[in-house]
Design a protein around this motif. Structure first.
Motif, PDB file in Angstrom:
ATOM      1  N   ILE A 305       0.839  -1.207   0.000  1.00 46.53           N
ATOM      2  CA  ILE A 305       0.000   0.000   0.000  1.00 46.53           C
ATOM      3  C   ILE A 305       0.865   1.244   0.000  1.00 46.53           C
ATOM      4  O   ILE A 305       0.627   2.199  -0.765  1.00 46.53           O
ATOM      5  N   ASP A 306       1.884   1.255   0.836  1.00 45.61           N
ATOM      6  CA  ASP A 306       2.778   2.416   0.902  1.00 45.61           C
ATOM      7  C   ASP A 306       3.572   2.584  -0.387  1.00 45.61           C
ATOM      8  O   ASP A 306       3.688   3.696  -0.925  1.00 45.61           O
ATOM      9  N   GLU A 307       4.126   1.486  -0.884  1.00 48.07           N
ATOM     10  CA  GLU A 307       4.991   1.563  -2.059  1.00 48.07           C
ATOM     11  C   GLU A 307       4.240   2.016  -3.309  1.00 48.07           C
ATOM     12  O   GLU A 307       4.771   2.783  -4.119  1.00 48.07           O
ATOM     13  N   HIS A 308       3.003   1.558  -3.464  1.00 51.33           N
ATOM     14  CA  HIS A 308       2.257   1.847  -4.691  1.00 51.33           C
ATOM     15  C   HIS A 308       1.162   2.888  -4.498  1.00 51.33           C
ATOM     16  O   HIS A 308       0.355   3.113  -5.394  1.00 51.33           O
ATOM     17  N   ASP A 309       1.160   3.519  -3.327  1.00 51.31           N
ATOM     18  CA  ASP A 309       0.185   4.572  -3.042  1.00 51.31           C
ATOM     19  C   ASP A 309      -1.236   4.082  -3.328  1.00 51.31           C
ATOM     20  O   ASP A 309      -2.017   4.740  -4.020  1.00 51.31           O
TER      21      ASP A 309
END
Length: 375
Positions: A305-309
Motif C-alpha cells: 500500500i505504501d509503495e504503490h500509493d
C-alpha cells in the motif's frame, strides 16, 4: 482516515448474478433432483453458466447447492446418482474439485453412458507463483492461529468463489467463503488440502480463455448429441461474441489507468485478469482459498500500500472482510471495493438473474477501474 464498512463491500457487489437461464430456452439451476432425461450436470457455477448458454432445450444443473462454492464442499450419495442418470457431466478439470474427480473416475469405471466434459481441456493455465507455493505450505503450520496481527474478529455476513460458489444466509464450505460464515466455520469447512499443483485454475477470469472453455463444452455436447451439433456450435458462437464484447469493454475501460498494481485482501485468484489487461496483482495469501493471512502477510500488504500509493483495496466478495477492514483502518488506504472470481452468486445477484458476464461487468470492472485510477 475513512474506515470501510462491511456494507460497502457487499453493497457494490450486491447487484447480483444468478444461475442464469441460458439462451434459446436452456435453464440452469442449483441443486435438487431433476427427473428429466435431457439433463446436464455441472460441478461449478461458472461452467454451469457457460453450459447453459450452449445447451439449447436441455436442463443444466449446478450440482453444488446455492451458497456453496463446491471446492471444499463434499456431496452426498445422491449427487453421484444424479450424475450417473445424466446425459453429460461438465467439470472444471482434474485437480480442481476432488469430489468431482472421484465422480469422473466412478463414471468411467462403471462405463456409464455419461459424456464427461472437462472445461479447461487444452487451455494454457498460468503456473503457481513462488508466493503461492510457499504460502500454501506455510499456512498449514498456522491454521490454528486465532487473530492475526490485531485484526478484528470476522464480521458476520461476509463470504467468495476461488473456493467456488456462494450464497447468503448459509454456512459455506467452499473455496472462497461467503456471507454469514465466520472465519472459524469457513476454515473448518475446508478440511481437504486443495492443492492445484503447479497451476492457477482461475482461467475463466480471462475472457479469451473462457471462450476456449465454451468451445470445449460445445464440442463435448456435440459428441454426446451429434444430431444437434450445429445448434451447440451456433449457441457457442453467440456466447463467445458476448465474451469478446466483454473483453473489449475491459480493454477500453482500463486503458487509461493511472496505476499498474492492485492489492487483493484475499487469496490470489485474479492473476488472469492482471495478465490479460496488463496490471500487477498483489494478494494477501496464495492460491489456497481457505488460507488465513498471517501477521507477515498483513505487514507485506501494508508495504505494498505504501509503495504503490494504493487508495482502494480489493476485497473478494466471498471471503472474510477482516483483513481488508484492518488494512483500511491502519494504512492510508481509504476504502475496500468488491471483487470476485465468480465462484457463485450472492442472494442479490441471483435475484437480478445475473450470470458470469453480468458479474464481470457490474462488479469486477467498476472496482478494478477505480482501484487502477481508470475512471
Amino acid at each position: 482516515m475513512q474506515r470501510t464498512r462491511r456494507g460497502l463491500l457487499l453493497g457494490a457487489a450486491a447487484v447480483a448474478t444468478s444461475a442464469v437461464a441460458g439462451c434459446l430456452g436452456t435453464s440452469s439451476t442449483n441443486s435438487g433432483s431433476d427427473d428429466g432425461d435431457d439433463t446436464i450436470q455441472a460441478s461449478f457455477f461458472v461452467v454451469s453458466d457457460f453450459t447453459s448458454h450452449v445447451a439449447a432445450g436441455r436442463t443444466v444443473r449446478n450440482l453444488v447447492p446455492f451458497g456453496q462454492h463446491g471446492h471444499g464442499w463434499e456431496p452426498g450419495p445422491d449427487v453421484q446418482r444424479d450424475v450417473l442418470d445424466a446425459d453429460a457431466f461438465v467439470y472444471v478439470g482434474e485437480g480442481f474439485q476432488p469430489w468431482a474427480d472421484k465422480i469422473v473416475r466412478n463414471v468411467r469405471n462403471d462405463d456409464a453412458d455419461v459424456r464427461v466434459i472437462e472445461a479447461w481441456e487444452g487451455i494454457d493455465l498460468l503456473g503457481a507463483t513462488e508466493h503461492d507455493d510457499g504460502h500454501d505450505g506455510h499456512e498449514e503450520d498456522h491454521s490454528d492461529e486465532g487473530s492475526h496481527d490485531g485484526s478484528e474478529n470476522h464480521e458476520e455476513g461476509h463470504d467468495d468463489g476461488e473456493n467456488h460458489d456462494g450464497s447468503a444466509n448459509e454456512s459455506h464450505g467452499d473455496h472462497d467463503g461467503h456471507e454469514n460464515s465466520t472465519a472459524e466455520s469457513h476454515e473448518g469447512s475446508q478440511e481437504e488440502s486443495h492443492d492445484h499443483g503447479s497451476k492457477d485454475p482461475h482461467f475463466w477470469l480471462d475472457p479469451d480463455r473462457a471462450k476456449q472453455s465454451v468451445d470445449n463444452i460445445a464440442d463435448g455436447l456435440a459428441e454426446m448429441d451429434p444430431a444437434n451439433e450445429s445448434t451447440y456450435t451456433e449457441n457457442a458462437d453467440g456466447f463467445k461474441q458476448r465474451l469478446t464484447e466483454l473483453d473489449e469493454t475491459y480493454e477500453e475501460r482500463l486503458s487509461g489507468r493511472a496505476k499498474d498494481t492492485v492489492l487483493v485482501a484475499g487469496h490470489n485468484s485474479f492473476r488472469y485478469l492482471g495478465e490479460r489487461y496488463d496490471f500487477h496483482v498483489e494478494a494477501l495469501t496464495g492460491l489456497a482459498p481457505d488460507a488465513e493471512p498471517t501477521p507477515k502477510d498483513v505487514r507485506r500488504a501494508q508495504s505494498v500500500i505504501d509503495e504503490h500509493d494504493i487508495e482502494y483495496i480489493l476485497a473478494p466478495v466471498f471471503e472474510s472482510d477482516r483483513a481488508a477492514t484492518q488494512l483500511v483502518r491502519e494504512t492510508d488506504a481509504t476504502e475496500a471495493l468488491p471483487l470476485t472470481p465468480v465462484p457463485s452468486l450472492t442472494e442479490e445477484w441471483r435475484a437480478e438473474g445475473w450470470g458470469y458476464v453480468d458479474v464481470m461487468e457490474n462488479v469486477n470492472l467498476p472496482s478494478l477501474a477505480r482501484a487502477l485510477g481508470a475512471e
